[in-house]
Scaffold this active site. Structure first.
Site, short mmCIF file in Angstrom:
data_model
loop_
_atom_site.label_atom_id
_atom_site.label_comp_id
_atom_site.label_asym_id
_atom_site.label_seq_id
_atom_site.Cartn_x
_atom_site.Cartn_y
_atom_site.Cartn_z
N TRP A 24 -122.35 46.79 -12.53
CA TRP A 24 -122.92 46.60 -13.97
C TRP A 24 -121.75 46.45 -14.79
O TRP A 24 -120.53 46.92 -14.64
CB TRP A 24 -123.68 47.91 -14.39
CG TRP A 24 -123.76 48.19 -15.80
CD1 TRP A 24 -122.86 48.82 -16.53
CD2 TRP A 24 -124.99 47.74 -16.39
NE1 TRP A 24 -123.35 48.89 -17.86
CE2 TRP A 24 -124.56 48.23 -17.87
CE3 TRP A 24 -126.00 47.55 -16.26
CZ2 TRP A 24 -125.40 48.31 -18.84
CZ3 TRP A 24 -127.05 47.18 -17.33
CH2 TRP A 24 -126.57 47.53 -18.55
N ASN A 26 -121.04 46.15 -19.27
CA ASN A 26 -121.59 45.82 -20.61
C ASN A 26 -120.19 45.58 -21.58
O ASN A 26 -119.46 44.83 -21.46
CB ASN A 26 -122.52 46.84 -21.24
CG ASN A 26 -121.89 48.57 -21.13
OD1 ASN A 26 -121.78 49.05 -20.15
ND2 ASN A 26 -121.74 48.91 -22.31
N ASP A 27 -119.94 46.49 -22.65
CA ASP A 27 -119.19 46.10 -23.65
C ASP A 27 -117.92 45.54 -23.19
O ASP A 27 -117.07 46.17 -22.44
CB ASP A 27 -118.96 47.20 -24.58
CG ASP A 27 -120.41 47.86 -25.41
OD1 ASP A 27 -121.22 47.22 -25.07
OD2 ASP A 27 -120.03 49.09 -25.96
N GLN A 43 -116.75 47.76 -20.19
CA GLN A 43 -117.54 48.94 -19.69
C GLN A 43 -118.09 48.62 -18.41
O GLN A 43 -118.73 47.55 -18.11
CB GLN A 43 -118.61 49.29 -20.53
CG GLN A 43 -118.09 49.72 -21.86
CD GLN A 43 -117.57 51.12 -21.84
OE1 GLN A 43 -118.32 52.30 -21.81
NE2 GLN A 43 -116.47 51.35 -21.75
N TRP A 51 -126.56 51.05 -15.79
CA TRP A 51 -125.53 51.57 -16.71
C TRP A 51 -125.41 53.13 -16.02
O TRP A 51 -126.06 53.73 -15.62
CB TRP A 51 -126.11 51.95 -18.12
CG TRP A 51 -124.94 52.58 -18.84
CD1 TRP A 51 -124.28 51.81 -19.87
CD2 TRP A 51 -124.79 53.82 -19.44
NE1 TRP A 51 -123.36 52.74 -20.35
CE2 TRP A 51 -123.87 54.03 -20.25
CE3 TRP A 51 -125.45 54.96 -18.93
CZ2 TRP A 51 -123.31 55.19 -20.78
CZ3 TRP A 51 -124.93 56.14 -19.28
CH2 TRP A 51 -124.01 56.39 -20.25
N PHE A 83 -115.52 55.44 -22.27
CA PHE A 83 -116.28 54.44 -23.15
C PHE A 83 -115.22 53.45 -23.90
O PHE A 83 -113.96 53.27 -23.61
CB PHE A 83 -117.02 55.08 -24.30
CG PHE A 83 -118.22 55.83 -23.71
CD1 PHE A 83 -118.54 56.12 -22.53
CD2 PHE A 83 -119.23 56.54 -24.62
CE1 PHE A 83 -119.68 56.67 -22.24
CE2 PHE A 83 -120.36 57.09 -24.43
CZ PHE A 83 -120.69 57.10 -22.77
N SER A 84 -115.86 52.68 -24.81
CA SER A 84 -115.26 51.59 -25.53
C SER A 84 -114.04 51.62 -26.03
O SER A 84 -113.69 52.91 -26.70
CB SER A 84 -116.22 50.71 -26.25
OG SER A 84 -117.32 50.22 -25.30
N ASP A 155 -115.65 54.09 -29.97
CA ASP A 155 -115.21 52.52 -30.02
C ASP A 155 -114.02 52.15 -30.81
O ASP A 155 -114.41 51.26 -31.73
CB ASP A 155 -116.43 51.75 -30.46
CG ASP A 155 -117.79 51.94 -29.60
OD1 ASP A 155 -117.58 52.69 -28.77
OD2 ASP A 155 -118.86 51.69 -30.10
N GLU A 209 -121.97 50.37 -33.51
CA GLU A 209 -120.99 50.37 -32.43
C GLU A 209 -119.93 49.31 -32.58
O GLU A 209 -120.19 48.48 -33.43
CB GLU A 209 -121.64 50.49 -31.36
CG GLU A 209 -122.57 51.60 -30.95
CD GLU A 209 -123.32 51.81 -29.52
OE1 GLU A 209 -123.37 52.84 -28.91
OE2 GLU A 209 -123.60 50.56 -29.07
N TRP A 307 -129.92 45.79 -25.19
CA TRP A 307 -130.27 47.34 -24.70
C TRP A 307 -131.82 47.37 -24.49
O TRP A 307 -132.16 48.20 -23.60
CB TRP A 307 -129.74 48.14 -25.65
CG TRP A 307 -128.22 48.50 -25.20
CD1 TRP A 307 -127.22 48.28 -26.17
CD2 TRP A 307 -127.59 48.97 -24.13
NE1 TRP A 307 -126.14 48.77 -25.53
CE2 TRP A 307 -126.18 48.92 -24.40
CE3 TRP A 307 -128.15 49.37 -22.88
CZ2 TRP A 307 -125.26 49.50 -23.18
CZ3 TRP A 307 -127.28 49.72 -21.80
CH2 TRP A 307 -125.98 49.85 -22.08
#
Length: 502
Positions: A24, A26-27, A43, A51, A83-84, A155, A209, A307
């Site tokens: 997986w 993401n960002d 991510q 996730w 996290f980001s 973030d 975000e 999402w």
């Protein structure tokens, strides 16, 4: 590394976009050009294709189109998820993590502290550093370096500010549920001082975000420099779900002042279409820009998912691609400063998978018309269209006969649309089949579209990139037809060129 060809077991793996090998993502995080290489961190769940276990994955490229995947860069542990965040090249070794002769890369990321840890339940900003150009990372022993005692503070995007107020690092982060971008400054990346807060403003239909802040010359004039603040939100996008918005204004080293705010405070639902969106499609989220891109270009990448259905999209063993990298510029359009985007990367250097297809000055009769010799699954399509009597006209891509993904213009409404109700596999989530739209106006009575078609996506750049729409699609590997169509009348193709990629 993105595969050159799809296999039966992995029909949707993109050819032009980055996707992790079997996990997986993401960002996008920590985008930086360093040592002649573009670094894309992101991510990543290194253990699964949904996730969780948030860590920073890592890929590199020299052309923004062909990516090599590397081992996990910054891993979660029993204390924190990673996290980001962002990465800067600390040229002057202000942090002290390197030396004057060998300055470090410094990652500023959100520590999402787990229950039972010293800061359980909080989100705070932490550091890691690399002394080998970004391939291995060491966490700072005195993390976190900025803690507001908040569960939704995340973030961080860090930039170097050099202006009338001085020269120092600036962090833009969010208090996600308060719809606020918070700004801090530092001389050494370790100690941070509060500067100001921006927001709420414009779209506030979901948490804020992944902010970014950068200067751009307006209309190419370096003497007329404006600042752009981007902030993503989920949900609350113009076509439901995740999206990114932007503000244009001024930054004096302390405060960002927007000149394009439509709604102060919480959004007015009736004014959603007036806000400035990075992309009007369903699948463009968490967009951030590269630090230190060559030639002062502003290059941006986003996560290509939403999402609403992110964990359910039918890809295996990987899940979620990134968008194409985009070069963005700022122009006055209809009296307002607006971002204009175009796909970055050296497409001309890609091997072509078949002969190009072209048409000029061709009428589109009422109905759907398959273009013989134009079929393909990975394509760039450039088309200029002139309205006639049709209520709607445009393209059908990744089709099976008349069925496929419809990209159309409704001139009376002034809208561009993507209809993916017949785009292939759509029943994995109830909100996926959709007709999504964006405002678009003719230029000298014509509409220009550039469409990048890949095995699981379309990215549409309308009117030279003034409007963009990005959407996932999941067609059968045999659905490769390209068609043109008109509804309720006729239209004209002034020019159509299709390039096939492998």
């Amino acid at each position: 590394m993105t595969a050159a060809t799809a296999t039966t077991a992995d029909t949707f793996r993109p050819a032009l976009h980055y996707a992790a090998r079997n996990t997986w993502l993401n960002d996008p995080n920590g985008l930086i050009f360093h040592g002649g290489v573009y670094h894309l961190y992101y991510q990543n769940n290194p253990l699964d294709s949904v996730w969780g276990n948030m860590s920073w994955g890592h890929a590199t490229s020299t052309d923004l189109l062909t990516w090599t995947e590397h081992p996990v860069a910054i891993a979660c542990d029993e204390e924190e998820d990673i996290f980001s965040g962002s990465i800067v090249f600390d040229r002057d070794n202000t942090s002290g993590f390197g030396t004057g002769a060998a300055p470090p890369l410094v990652a500023v990321y959100t520590s999402a502290f787990k229950p039972g840890s010293a800061h359980g339940g909080l989100q705070a900003q932490s550091l890691a550093y690399s002394l080998d150009s970004g391939y291995t990372w060491t966490k700072h022993t005195a993390n976190p370096v900025l803690n507001r005692g908040s569960a939704e503070f995340r973030d961080p995007k860090v930039i170097r500010y050099d202006g009338a107020a001085g020269s120092y690092w600036v962090m833009v982060a969010v208090e996600a549920q308060d719809f606020q971008v918070v700004l801090y400054r530092s001389d050494d990346l370790r100690d941070w001082e509060y500067l100001s807060t921006f927001g709420p403003a414009n779209a506030t239909g979901g948490v804020w975000e992944c902010p970014d802040l950068f200067p751009l010359p307006l209309d190419g004039d370096p003497a007329n420099l404006k600042w752009v603040l981007t902030v993503n939100l989920n949900p609350g996008g113009p076509n439901m779900g995740s999206a990114g918005q932007y503000f244009v204004g001024d930054f004096d080293g302390t405060t960002f002042a927007s000149a394009t705010t439509v709604t102060e405070g919480l959004q007015d639902p009736d004014r959603l279409g007036e806000y400035q969106w990075l992309d009007w499609g369903r699948d463009y989220y968490a967009a951030v820009s590269f630090s230190d891109a060559p030639d002062d270009r502003r290059l941006m990448i986003a996560w290509m998912n939403n999402w609403e259905y992110a964990n359910q999209i039918p890809t295996t063993p990987w899940r979620s691609p990134m968008t194409l990298a985009r070069e963005i510029s700022l122009h006055t359009i209809h009296g307002r400063p607006r971002l204009v985007q175009r796909a970055a990367g050296d497409f001309a250097a890609l091997p072509e998978a078949g002969p190009a297809f072209s048409l000029t000055d061709t009428a589109i009769a009422n109905g759907t018309h398959i273009l013989e010799g134009a079929a393909g699954s990975v394509q760039r399509i450039d088309i200029t269209l002139t309205p006639g009597t049709a209520e709607e006209f445009g393209l059908v891509v990744r089709g099976d006969g008349a069925r496929g993904t419809r990209i159309g213009i409704r001139p009376a409404e002034g809208t561009l649309l993507i209809d993916r109700r017949d785009s292939g596999d759509t029943d994995f989530h109830e909100s996926f089949p959709s007709i999504d739209s964006a405002p678009v106006l003719a230029t000298e009575a014509t509409y220009d579209l550039t469409v990048y078609v890949d095995r699981c996506s379309v990215e549409v750049f309308a009117q030279g990139g003034q409007v963009t729409m990005t959407e996932l699609i999941f067609p059968a590997d045999t659905s490769t037809d390209v068609a043109v169509y008109a509804t309720g009348g006729t239209a004209t193709i002034n020019r159509l060129e299709i390039t096939q990629f492998g």
